[in-house]
Write a protein that holds these residues in place. Structure first.
Motif, mmCIF file in Angstrom:
data_model
loop_
_atom_site.group_PDB
_atom_site.id
_atom_site.type_symbol
_atom_site.label_atom_id
_atom_site.label_comp_id
_atom_site.label_asym_id
_atom_site.label_seq_id
_atom_site.Cartn_x
_atom_site.Cartn_y
_atom_site.Cartn_z
ATOM 1 N N VAL A 139 37.115 35.575 43.477
ATOM 2 C CA VAL A 139 37.243 34.118 43.519
ATOM 3 C C VAL A 139 37.183 33.619 42.084
ATOM 4 N N ASN A 149 33.942 26.879 43.175
ATOM 5 C CA ASN A 149 34.486 26.082 44.267
ATOM 6 C C ASN A 149 33.989 26.716 45.568
ATOM 7 N N ARG A 152 36.342 27.321 48.443
ATOM 8 C CA ARG A 152 37.157 28.528 48.266
ATOM 9 C C ARG A 152 36.378 29.772 48.693
ATOM 10 N N GLU A 155 36.439 30.129 52.412
ATOM 11 C CA GLU A 155 37.735 30.644 52.880
ATOM 12 C C GLU A 155 37.827 32.157 52.769
#
Length: 382
Positions: A139, A149, A152, A155
């Protein structure tokens, strides 16, 4: 015929740190690449090592580490972070922070596990994951402030997610985690089997009045974490290679199973010396303001160059953009600056597995002021 073996790390070659340090040496360049101070460590601590050797502390100490040192660490943690940890069952002395990270990853991961790794990342993280048959799920931190983030991250989670690796203060960028980051992390790991590896080797090198958000401040996070530290970064003795790992008793049990068959026991007289020296609290409490003065000194000097500073709030490092100078790839530019202008740095793209290039270089400011002056004067010529 010479036997060969299939590589466990086929994508790994010589590190950029070795390459740039060698280039600095052959070019006569000022080395602001690798992270080590060029000023002396505490003479008092050196004296305590000599004293311990003369007193006969030259044989093995227990596998877990010299007990008075573990007790001193527990007292320090209680004082700094308000958390009680057991010297017997939660603290293990290791030959450096990088070793502690490798041991934690090795004892925790199984083939097929996934690990969230934030990039740019310290170069040992992903090889540590991959050599254990797990997969690094990368990431990117958000450029240019290098923040996480967390949407993110959510996800990227899957049923195979076993660990999240954190580093604050951050190498290579000097970004730091805030309370809001730890709250987000709490929400993500609550009611899961996810473990946390927290690399806090720069815990005392934090600037601008920002408190260090150690995971040891948060009992619910600490119980699922391996928190790794370095004496070398604290006491300006990176070559000593001594650190420690703090974890919950069940995780420490598994950590020590790997540790005992790898290193087993660390340097005895240095442990004895550190146990006695940790009582000098000013030696680590004052470190942040001292290193901040070096950051500020170098940043002021760099204002006379065409480089653009990206804020650093901790560590030995600050990254600088050269977007006003060149469109070269950062690796090419770093090599050219070393050869032609005599200052070695580290291109930040090497901290991404993908080679993501934002045209920024990492400089180490943990140097004497005259070293920083000379480097800035050379960089003014670009």
């Amino acid at each position: 015929m010479v036997p060969t073996i299939p590589s466990r790390l086929p994508e790994v070659g010589t590190t950029i740190f070795t390459i740039m340090s060698a280039l600095a040496s052959e070019s006569g360049a000022i080395n602001l690449g690798q992270g080590f101070p060029d000023y002396p460590m505490s003479g008092e601590l050196i004296g305590r090592v000599c004293e311990a050797m003369k007193q006969g502390y030259n044989q093995y100490v227990p596998m877990q580490g010299y007990l008075p040192l573990r007790e001193a660490i527990a007292e320090k943690i209680a004082s700094l972070y308000g958390t009680e940890v057991s010297p017997e069952t939660q603290i293990t002395i290791t030959p450096g922070g990088t070793y502690a990270i490798y041991t934690a990853v090795t004892c925790a991961l199984q083939p097929g596990d996934e690990v969230i790794v934030f990039e740019p990342a310290y170069d040992s993280y992903i090889p540590n994951v991959e050599i254990n048959g797990a997969r690094a799920v990368r990431v990117d931190l958000e450029f240019p402030d290098y923040r996480i983030n967390w949407d993110r991250v959510r996800e990227k989670l899957s049923p195979r997610t076993r660990m999240i690796m954190l580093n604050s203060p951050h190498n290579p960028t000097g970004s730091v985690l805030g309370p809001e980051d730890l709250e987000a992390l709490r929400g993500i790991v609550r009611d899961t089997r996810i473990l946390i590896l927290s690399d806090e080797v720069y815990e005392h090198l934090i600037f601008d009045g920002i408190p260090h958000q150690s995971l040891l401040r948060y009992p619910d996070l600490a119980e699922r974490s391996f928190v790794c530290f370095s004496f070398g970064k604290v006491y300006n003795c990176t070559g000593w290679k001594l650190g420690y790992c703090v974890s919950s008793p069940p995780l420490t049990t598994e950590f020590r199973k790997v540790h005992q068959f790898n290193c087993f026991s660390c340097n005895s007289p240095m442990q004895v010396a550190l146990a006695r020296f940790l009582g000098v609290k000013e030696s680590y409490i004052s470190l942040g303001s001292f290193m901040q003065s070096r950051r500020d000194y170098f940043q002021k000097a760099m204002e006379q160059t065409r480089f653009r500073a990206i804020p650093s709030h901790g560590s030995y490092f600050q990254v600088y953009s050269y977007d006003r100078i060149s469109e070269e790839a950062d690796r090419d530019f770093a090599i050219r600056v070393t050869r032609e202008f005599g200052v070695a740095s580290i291109p930040v793209s090497v901290f991404y597995k993908s080679g993501k290039d934002d045209r920024v270089l990492r400089f180490c400011f943990a140097k004497e002021t005259e070293t920083l002056d000379k480097a800035a004067q050379r960089l003014m010529k670009i």
